[in-house]
Design a protein around this motif. Structure first.
Motif, PDB file in Angstrom:
ATOM      1  N   PRO A 111     -14.182  -5.258  23.311  1.00 59.07           N
ATOM      2  CA  PRO A 111     -13.756  -4.153  22.446  1.00 59.07           C
ATOM      3  C   PRO A 111     -13.268  -4.662  21.090  1.00 59.07           C
ATOM      4  O   PRO A 111     -12.746  -5.770  20.961  1.00 59.07           O
ATOM      5  CB  PRO A 111     -12.623  -3.500  23.248  1.00 59.07           C
ATOM      6  N   VAL A 112     -13.457  -3.823  20.089  1.00 57.30           N
ATOM      7  CA  VAL A 112     -12.931  -4.102  18.759  1.00 57.30           C
ATOM      8  C   VAL A 112     -11.656  -3.275  18.596  1.00 57.30           C
ATOM      9  O   VAL A 112     -11.691  -2.041  18.681  1.00 57.30           O
ATOM     10  CB  VAL A 112     -13.947  -3.715  17.666  1.00 57.30           C
ATOM     11  N   ASP A 113     -10.531  -3.963  18.401  1.00 59.92           N
ATOM     12  CA  ASP A 113      -9.237  -3.299  18.245  1.00 59.92           C
ATOM     13  C   ASP A 113      -8.770  -3.417  16.798  1.00 59.92           C
ATOM     14  O   ASP A 113      -8.762  -4.523  16.234  1.00 59.92           O
ATOM     15  CB  ASP A 113      -8.189  -3.915  19.176  1.00 59.92           C
ATOM     16  N   VAL A 114      -8.365  -2.279  16.206  1.00 61.97           N
ATOM     17  CA  VAL A 114      -7.922  -2.249  14.812  1.00 61.97           C
ATOM     18  C   VAL A 114      -6.614  -1.459  14.725  1.00 61.97           C
ATOM     19  O   VAL A 114      -6.485  -0.389  15.343  1.00 61.97           O
ATOM     20  CB  VAL A 114      -8.989  -1.598  13.899  1.00 61.97           C
ATOM     21  N   ARG A 115      -5.670  -1.965  13.970  1.00 61.26           N
ATOM     22  CA  ARG A 115      -4.401  -1.273  13.708  1.00 61.26           C
ATOM     23  C   ARG A 115      -4.291  -1.040  12.201  1.00 61.26           C
ATOM     24  O   ARG A 115      -4.311  -1.999  11.420  1.00 61.26           O
ATOM     25  CB  ARG A 115      -3.210  -2.089  14.201  1.00 61.26           C
ATOM     26  N   LEU A 116      -4.156   0.241  11.798  1.00 59.76           N
ATOM     27  CA  LEU A 116      -4.119   0.595  10.368  1.00 59.76           C
ATOM     28  C   LEU A 116      -2.883   1.438  10.083  1.00 59.76           C
ATOM     29  O   LEU A 116      -2.789   2.602  10.532  1.00 59.76           O
ATOM     30  CB  LEU A 116      -5.377   1.388   9.984  1.00 59.76           C
ATOM     31  N   PRO A 117      -1.917   0.916   9.343  1.00 54.01           N
ATOM     32  CA  PRO A 117      -0.756   1.748   8.941  1.00 54.01           C
ATOM     33  C   PRO A 117      -1.173   2.775   7.879  1.00 54.01           C
ATOM     34  O   PRO A 117      -2.078   2.521   7.069  1.00 54.01           O
ATOM     35  CB  PRO A 117       0.218   0.716   8.384  1.00 54.01           C
ATOM     36  N   PHE A 118      -0.517   3.941   7.875  1.00 49.95           N
ATOM     37  CA  PHE A 118      -0.850   4.972   6.891  1.00 49.95           C
ATOM     38  C   PHE A 118       0.431   5.662   6.421  1.00 49.95           C
ATOM     39  O   PHE A 118       1.482   5.603   7.080  1.00 49.95           O
ATOM     40  CB  PHE A 118      -1.813   6.001   7.501  1.00 49.95           C
ATOM     41  N   ASP A 119       0.312   6.376   5.279  1.00 51.54           N
ATOM     42  CA  ASP A 119       1.417   7.166   4.731  1.00 51.54           C
ATOM     43  C   ASP A 119       0.808   8.310   3.925  1.00 51.54           C
ATOM     44  O   ASP A 119       0.230   8.100   2.860  1.00 51.54           O
ATOM     45  CB  ASP A 119       2.317   6.296   3.841  1.00 51.54           C
ATOM     46  N   THR A 120       0.905   9.537   4.445  1.00 51.63           N
ATOM     47  CA  THR A 120       0.336  10.700   3.755  1.00 51.63           C
ATOM     48  C   THR A 120       1.278  11.250   2.681  1.00 51.63           C
ATOM     49  O   THR A 120       0.871  12.097   1.882  1.00 51.63           O
ATOM     50  CB  THR A 120       0.025  11.814   4.759  1.00 51.63           C
ATOM     51  N   GLY A 121       2.551  10.807   2.676  1.00 51.39           N
ATOM     52  CA  GLY A 121       3.500  11.249   1.666  1.00 51.39           C
ATOM     53  C   GLY A 121       4.304  12.453   2.062  1.00 51.39           C
ATOM     54  O   GLY A 121       5.285  12.802   1.380  1.00 51.39           O
ATOM     55  N   GLY A 122       3.983  13.142   3.126  1.00 47.86           N
ATOM     56  CA  GLY A 122       4.732  14.318   3.541  1.00 47.86           C
ATOM     57  C   GLY A 122       5.686  13.994   4.673  1.00 47.86           C
ATOM     58  O   GLY A 122       5.911  12.835   5.042  1.00 47.86           O
ATOM     59  N   ALA A 123       6.273  15.057   5.231  1.00 44.06           N
ATOM     60  CA  ALA A 123       7.180  14.897   6.370  1.00 44.06           C
ATOM     61  C   ALA A 123       6.395  14.365   7.565  1.00 44.06           C
ATOM     62  O   ALA A 123       5.273  14.817   7.844  1.00 44.06           O
ATOM     63  CB  ALA A 123       7.829  16.230   6.710  1.00 44.06           C
ATOM     64  N   ASN A 124       6.977  13.435   8.260  1.00 45.49           N
ATOM     65  CA  ASN A 124       6.295  12.761   9.384  1.00 45.49           C
ATOM     66  C   ASN A 124       4.940  12.211   8.964  1.00 45.49           C
ATOM     67  O   ASN A 124       3.969  12.239   9.733  1.00 45.49           O
ATOM     68  CB  ASN A 124       6.124  13.732  10.566  1.00 45.49           C
ATOM     69  N   GLY A 125       4.877  11.739   7.717  1.00 42.70           N
ATOM     70  CA  GLY A 125       3.602  11.267   7.187  1.00 42.70           C
ATOM     71  C   GLY A 125       3.361   9.781   7.360  1.00 42.70           C
ATOM     72  O   GLY A 125       2.305   9.281   6.967  1.00 42.70           O
ATOM     73  N   LYS A 126       4.317   9.049   7.937  1.00 39.33           N
ATOM     74  CA  LYS A 126       4.137   7.610   8.141  1.00 39.33           C
ATOM     75  C   LYS A 126       3.835   7.315   9.606  1.00 39.33           C
ATOM     76  O   LYS A 126       4.371   7.977  10.502  1.00 39.33           O
ATOM     77  CB  LYS A 126       5.389   6.854   7.713  1.00 39.33           C
ATOM     78  N   GLY A 127       2.990   6.293   9.791  1.00 42.04           N
ATOM     79  CA  GLY A 127       2.681   5.891  11.150  1.00 42.04           C
ATOM     80  C   GLY A 127       1.579   4.831  11.180  1.00 42.04           C
ATOM     81  O   GLY A 127       1.255   4.215  10.148  1.00 42.04           O
ATOM     82  N   THR A 128       0.974   4.658  12.335  1.00 48.50           N
ATOM     83  CA  THR A 128      -0.088   3.665  12.529  1.00 48.50           C
ATOM     84  C   THR A 128      -1.206   4.279  13.362  1.00 48.50           C
ATOM     85  O   THR A 128      -0.947   4.963  14.366  1.00 48.50           O
ATOM     86  CB  THR A 128       0.449   2.405  13.244  1.00 48.50           C
ATOM     87  N   VAL A 129      -2.431   4.013  12.922  1.00 48.72           N
ATOM     88  CA  VAL A 129      -3.603   4.411  13.704  1.00 48.72           C
ATOM     89  C   VAL A 129      -4.118   3.188  14.454  1.00 48.72           C
ATOM     90  O   VAL A 129      -4.401   2.152  13.831  1.00 48.72           O
ATOM     91  CB  VAL A 129      -4.710   4.984  12.795  1.00 48.72           C
TER      92      VAL A 129
END
Length: 645
Positions: A534-552
């Motif tokens: 399997p290919v495993d990828v971790r990508l952090p993100f930030d949409t700028g809104g409430a609860n907009g930060k996290g990791t995919v």
């Protein structure tokens, strides 16, 4: 009087046991022959998943191979053949490529490609791989457990190859020893038997190779040695032509042996002796070179780098081996069965002849090693290189023992004349020429005159054998120099048996240069087109809104070309699941201009999205774009390059 054969000493018995064990190990572990040619590519590739059925299947090899209509088969999931059976030659320049057309309208599923052929250096090769149309499926295709060239047929073929080499060495080396070193040996019965047995062994082994060739390269069934159609097909190949030519040359060799132990052994006039010696030497050399050429024309020397130089060099190499080791075997027989008839001059001439053979052996061996190995890493990192090191070590051991034997030669005296009245010499001469001793003849005449019964005759025969055995033992023990030389030569011959076994295995092993050159391509062709993980990828993100930060967190399974399952997990910075309205993914292969290929996953549960059947048609550096929307107006797109294949 009851007698038994003389028992070997403990040290000699242990030596012979070690030699037998080494020989058995070499022959038992030889396995199916590795070949000069190797599969370096295929279209479709092994493990590939393609959207539509191909029109044909193509294979690429590192060297020229012999293909027939049945050499390449394509089987559907049920095991039914789906190719047309007509092999197309797609070779061009240095590319060796063959293809077979497929039937139209093939359904989705996993297809098996099974191939079997013979490389240009006579060794059979085979293999199989799979590819899938649409998506992988179960397959009912079962392939043979034993690879081509293996099993009982492969073992018998290997034994026949060894016996062929051994017979050639004894035949050529024995004849050379008599002509160049010991003309009187032509009248010695044990020497005659040795050379004749060499001819018989080589002839029988060649016939066995010819009969075993079809099951060895095609069917693997021992019963097919009697298949006349298969034998006819073998005779049309390069190897079949070489084996049949060897049989014809062995007919000429039989004439050489008959003259050597007939007219030459009974020669009287010096002029006739010179003319006959010259004729036998010239004719014998031509026949021996021709027989050696049947190996050079059909095996490693005939393919690869510089074949025009390699084949004559290989012939010289084989002749040098035969003169050295075959002469050694003849010397050993003479020392055991007719020591009093063998003079120091003959042994010294053989020593000089063997030295010249070793020089030729070393020169041709260095060239062959460079041609077949190429690099220092291949010398230690491949099976061929490792066997070559073992062979070189055994040759060094033989040279060391030969140096010890040379010291015994310097101590030898000349044999006693036949008419000096000593029982040892007289008995030896009688034995060498096949005449029975006077006391034995008288005993036989007395037995006939008295018309003794069968039991008495049998007792007299045992007594006769005991007398002859005791005479030989007394004669050997009375000459410590010849006894020492005999022990030294016996040790040399024992090592030579193992050396010949290593050489036999070496000639059926893929050359190191080819293995190294074909290694990367072979790995690419023989392994799945992409890593099977399997290919495993971790990508952090930030949409700028409430609860907009996290990791995919994305997992592409099995992470290869074709169909994949995609799992997406969206988590908060603290690791808990984050419920988002939408997640989208797209794949782009920029180098090939493919994409973007959109993927719209389904929501499984909070923070978990999944998509099945994600198709990635080609290996390469894929750009993965992930779009995460956390509210009606807040979203972001993040990118990551991932390697597929």
């Amino acid at each position: 009087m009851l007698t038994t054969a003389p028992r070997l000493g403990p040290a000699l018995a242990r030596l012979l046991l070690v030699v037998a064990a080494l020989l058995g190990t070499l022959l038992a572990t030889a396995g199916p022959a590795s070949a000069h040619a190797a599969l370096t590519g295929s279209d479709p590739q092994d493990g590939a998943v393609i959207a539509t059925a191909p029109k044909e299947v193509n294979l690429t090899f590192s060297e020229q191979v012999a293909m027939s209509d049945d050499s390449l088969r394509v089987l559907d999931p049920a095991g039914k053949r789906v190719d047309t059976g007509e092999i197309r030659d797609l070779c061009s320049n240095s590319t060796v490529r063959y293809g077979v057309a497929l039937l139209p309208g093939l359904p989705d599923g996993t297809y098996t490609v099974a191939w079997q052929t013979v490389s240009a250096d006579s060794h059979p090769i085979s293999g199989a791989f799979t590819f899938s149309v649409g998506a992988p499926s179960k397959t009912a295709v079962s392939l043979p457990d034993t690879a081509v060239g293996g099993g009982l047929v492969g073992a018998l073929y290997g034994i026949a190859r060894y016996l062929a080499y051994a017979g050639f060495v004894v035949l050529v080396g024995g004849g050379a020893f008599v002509l160049a070193c010991w003309p009187g040996g032509a009248a010695v019965r044990p020497v005659q038997k040795l050379v004749v047995r060499g001819w018989l062994t080589l002839t029988a082994a060649t016939l066995a190779l010819l009969l075993l060739r079809h099951p060895y390269t095609r069917t693997g069934r021992l019963a097919d040695v009697f298949d006349l159609g298969g034998l006819r097909a073998v005779l049309e190949t390069k190897t079949g032509a070489a084996l049949s030519s060897r049989l014809l040359l062995l007919g000429a060799a039989a004439l050489f042996v008959a003259v050597l132990f007939g007219a030459y052994a009974r020669r009287r006039e010096e002029a006739d002796h010179r003319d006959l010696t010259f004729g036998l030497a010239l004719g014998g050399t031509v026949v021996a070179a021709g027989v050696a050429g049947t190996w050079a024309l059909a095996e490693h020397a005939s393919t690869g780098l510089q074949p025009g130089i390699a084949m004559p060099v290989d012939i010289l190499h084989l002749l040098a081996v035969a003169v050295w080791l075959g002469g050694l075997a003849t010397l050993l027989v003479a020392l055991h069965r007719a020591p009093a008839a063998l003079g120091r001059a003959a042994v010294e001439r053989y020593s000089t002849l063997a030295f010249g053979a070793v020089v030729v052996l070393a020169a041709t061996g260095i060239y062959q090693s460079w041609r077949q190995v190429g690099t220092w890493s291949a010398l230690t990192g491949t099976r061929y290189g490792q066997l070559l090191l073992v062979k070189a070590g055994l040759v060094a051991v033989l040279l060391g023992i030969g140096w010890i034997s040379r010291r015994w030669v310097r101590r030898l005296g000349e044999p006693a004349p036949a008419g000096d009245g000593t029982g040892a010499a007289a008995g030896s001469d009688a034995e060498a020429t096949g005449e029975e001793p006077t006391d034995v003849v008288e005993a036989d005449e007395a037995a006939e005159a008295a018309e003794v019964d069968a039991e008495r005759a049998e007792q007299l025969a045992r007594q006769r054998a005991a007398v002859a055995t005791a005479r030989r033992k007394k004669e050997r023990d009375a000459d410590p120099e010849r006894s020492g030389l005999r022990r030294s030569v016996l040790t040399e011959a024992s090592v030579a048996v193992v050396l010949l076994a290593v050489t036999t295995v070496l000639t059926s092993t893929e050359p190191a240069r080819t293995e190294e050159e074909a290694g990367p391509a072979r790995t690419a062709a023989g392994a799945p087109a992409v890593p099977n993980r399997p290919v495993d990828v971790r990508l952090p993100f930030d949409t700028g809104g409430a609860n907009g930060k996290g990791t995919v967190q994305l997992t592409l399974d099995p992470g290869r070309t074709g169909a994949n399952a995609l799992h997406i997990y969206v988590v908060r910075p603290d690791g808990s699941a984050l419920d988002v309205p939408e997640v989208k993914v797209a794949f782009t292969l920029t180098a090939k201009g493919i994409g973007p290929l959109p993927v719209v996953p389904d929501r499984i549960q909070t923070g978990h999205w999944s998509a099945s059947g994600v198709q990635l048609p080609m290996p390469g550096e894929w750009l993965m774009r992930v779009t995460v929307r956390t509210s009606d107006i807040d979203q972001t797109t993040i990118e990551k390059n991932v390697k597929i294949g």
